[in-house]
Design a protein around this motif. Structure first.
Motif, PDB file in Angstrom:
ATOM      1  N   SER A  71      49.617 114.394  -0.263  1.00  0.00           N
ATOM      2  CA  SER A  71      50.594 113.462  -0.788  1.00  0.00           C
ATOM      3  C   SER A  71      51.211 113.985  -2.081  1.00  0.00           C
ATOM      4  N   ILE A  75      55.247 114.505  -2.142  1.00  0.00           N
ATOM      5  CA  ILE A  75      55.990 113.548  -2.949  1.00  0.00           C
ATOM      6  C   ILE A  75      56.924 114.260  -3.916  1.00  0.00           C
ATOM      7  N   THR A  78      59.956 114.958  -1.968  1.00  0.00           N
ATOM      8  CA  THR A  78      60.751 113.754  -1.782  1.00  0.00           C
ATOM      9  C   THR A  78      61.516 113.405  -3.056  1.00  0.00           C
ATOM     10  N   ARG A  92      60.092 105.490   0.288  1.00  0.00           N
ATOM     11  CA  ARG A  92      58.671 105.232   0.482  1.00  0.00           C
ATOM     12  C   ARG A  92      58.444 103.938   1.268  1.00  0.00           C
ATOM     13  N   GLU A 159      47.752 105.089  -3.272  1.00  0.00           N
ATOM     14  CA  GLU A 159      48.996 105.811  -3.030  1.00  0.00           C
ATOM     15  C   GLU A 159      50.179 105.116  -3.696  1.00  0.00           C
ATOM     16  N   TYR A 163      52.785 106.595  -6.452  1.00  0.00           N
ATOM     17  CA  TYR A 163      54.240 106.697  -6.284  1.00  0.00           C
ATOM     18  C   TYR A 163      54.967 106.174  -7.518  1.00  0.00           C
ATOM     19  N   PRO A 396      57.822 113.840   4.512  1.00  0.00           N
ATOM     20  CA  PRO A 396      56.700 113.287   3.759  1.00  0.00           C
ATOM     21  C   PRO A 396      55.919 112.265   4.554  1.00  0.00           C
TER      22      PRO A 396
END
Length: 402
Positions: A71, A75, A78, A92, A159, A163, A396
């Motif tokens: 991740s 990320i 992304t 997301r 998670e 983010y 992702p």
């Protein structure tokens, strides 16, 4: 068939293969040792504790930490494609929410209809699960009883907080994201040490806002992304990996209840294996090319839904099928069922719903960025994210992680 190690898209397919490895490790843990003595008071499996002697299964839960590393890597990719904080969050949401809505609903139905009364969960649990909010928080605030629809959802709460932190860090540091993130990682270590000395509410506040326990794994992924992108083993990403690894190892005895899992040795070996897999990946090594082959990559793409579905609903179905099938035949049937369902959900729910949500939110989020320009990323002037020509378009995935 072409070599899966060649070409930008196929190189990223190796990451999908890593997701497949992570979810299989988690499933092995949950279907072998998690719900049987000595970890549970009584066995939930029709085969009892027969798989407990197989030691590798005891460490399958580390697949979650591997998901966190993946991740951290994707990320950053992304964020580099996004125009603003709002753009990042809508991407997301489009990736995470449709599968959570469907899988939480399916799990609730299976458990409440087919499970034992003590396993039933209610509407509040479903609501907070699909909102990615730890049910313990509203339970205390509202004085209600709520829990995750499936205990594995705890990692989605980790998670989501990552983010938010990553989006703020990218907004602040922009092109200097890695050095800024390394400073942030070091600051979190210091803040957490102070909070541990203070105890009580300070520890809870730091854990809620900064995720200190699992932040090192995201940092490892972020640093490996820098190496992958530049093609060089620079001093800064290596320093970030070293710091994150040291923090992870030092906190392992308390985070992972070492006395319950057979000592620190296997934990250290598993961490070394995860680092080695990422090192081989960023070097484009042919040794990890098989992870990019079609079967592994497809399973990895469906790993999010598989993660959300496999545990509570799977164990309930395993117990029911064992009434008409031999124990290991029931296990094989449940594995086939949850994997097939996850593959279907990826194709029929995840991808179409993601596209629909992205289309529906594009204009409102762009308008919000024009109205509140402070949330625009410096790496994306004029609303067009900068990306080098020929750079791979990332795919992702969350969590996956557990």
């Amino acid at each position: 068939m072409s070599d899966p190690a060649r070409g930008p898209a196929s190189r990223l397919a190796v990451l999908d293969g890593y997701r497949a490895l992570a979810i299989l490790a988690v499933i092995a843990f949950h279907y072998s040792v998690r719900w049987t003595p000595p970890r549970a008071a009584e066995s939930a499996y029709p085969y009892g504790s027969a798989l407990v002697p197989f030691q590798p299964f005891h460490y399958g839960w580390l697949g979650v930490e591997f998901f966190f590393m993946i991740s951290g890597f994707v990320i950053v990719m992304t964020l580099e494609r996004c125009d603003s904080v709002g753009d990042f969050l809508r991407r997301r949401l489009a990736r995470l929410w449709p599968s959570m809505l469907v899988c939480a609903t399916l799990t609730l139905a299976v458990v409440d209809l087919l499970g034992e009364p003590k396993e039933h969960v209610g509407g509040w649990s479903w609501l907070f699960s699909v909102l990615f909010v730890d049910p313990a928080l509203p339970s205390r605030l509202l004085g209600i009883q709520a829990a995750w629809v499936d205990p594995v959802y705890w990692s989605l709460w980790v998670e989501v907080r990552f983010y938010l932190v990553a989006a703020v860090a990218f907004l602040l540091f922009g092109r200097r994201f890695l050095p800024g993130w390394l400073l942030f990682q070091c600051a979190v270590v210091a803040i957490n040490l102070v909070a541990l000395r203070l105890g009580g509410g300070a520890v809870k506040a730091v854990d809620l806002l900064l995720v200190p326990a699992y932040l090192p794994y995201f940092t490892m992924g972020i640093a490996f992304h820098a190496i992958f992108r530049s093609g060089r083993w620079g001093a800064l990403p290596l320093a970030a990996i070293a710091v994150a690894t040291a923090v992870a190892v030092l906190q392992a005895p308390t985070l992972f209840a070492i006395e319950e899992v057979g000592g620190i040795g296997p934990i250290l070996l598993a961490h070394a294996a995860m680092l080695a897999l990422f090192a081989l990946f960023v070097r484009r090594s042919p040794l990890v090319a098989p992870f990019g082959r079609r079967g592994w990559a497809r399973l990895g793409q469906a790993s999010y839904s598989l993660y959300l579905l496999h545990m509570v609903a799977g164990v309930v179905l395993l117990r029911l099928l064992a009434a008409v099938l031999p124990p290991y035949a029931a296990l094989a049937a449940v594995l086939a069922l949850v994997i097939a369902t996850a593959l279907l959900l990826f194709r029929l729910v995840e991808e179409p719903a993601k596209r629909a949500l992205l289309d529906a939110t594009a204009r409102p989020v762009a308008a919000l960025a024009r109205r509140w320009p402070w949330q625009r990323f410096a790496t994306a002037p004029h609303g067009v994210p900068q990306r080098a020509a020929g750079a791979e378009a990332p795919q992702p995935s969350p969590l996956l992680p557990v």
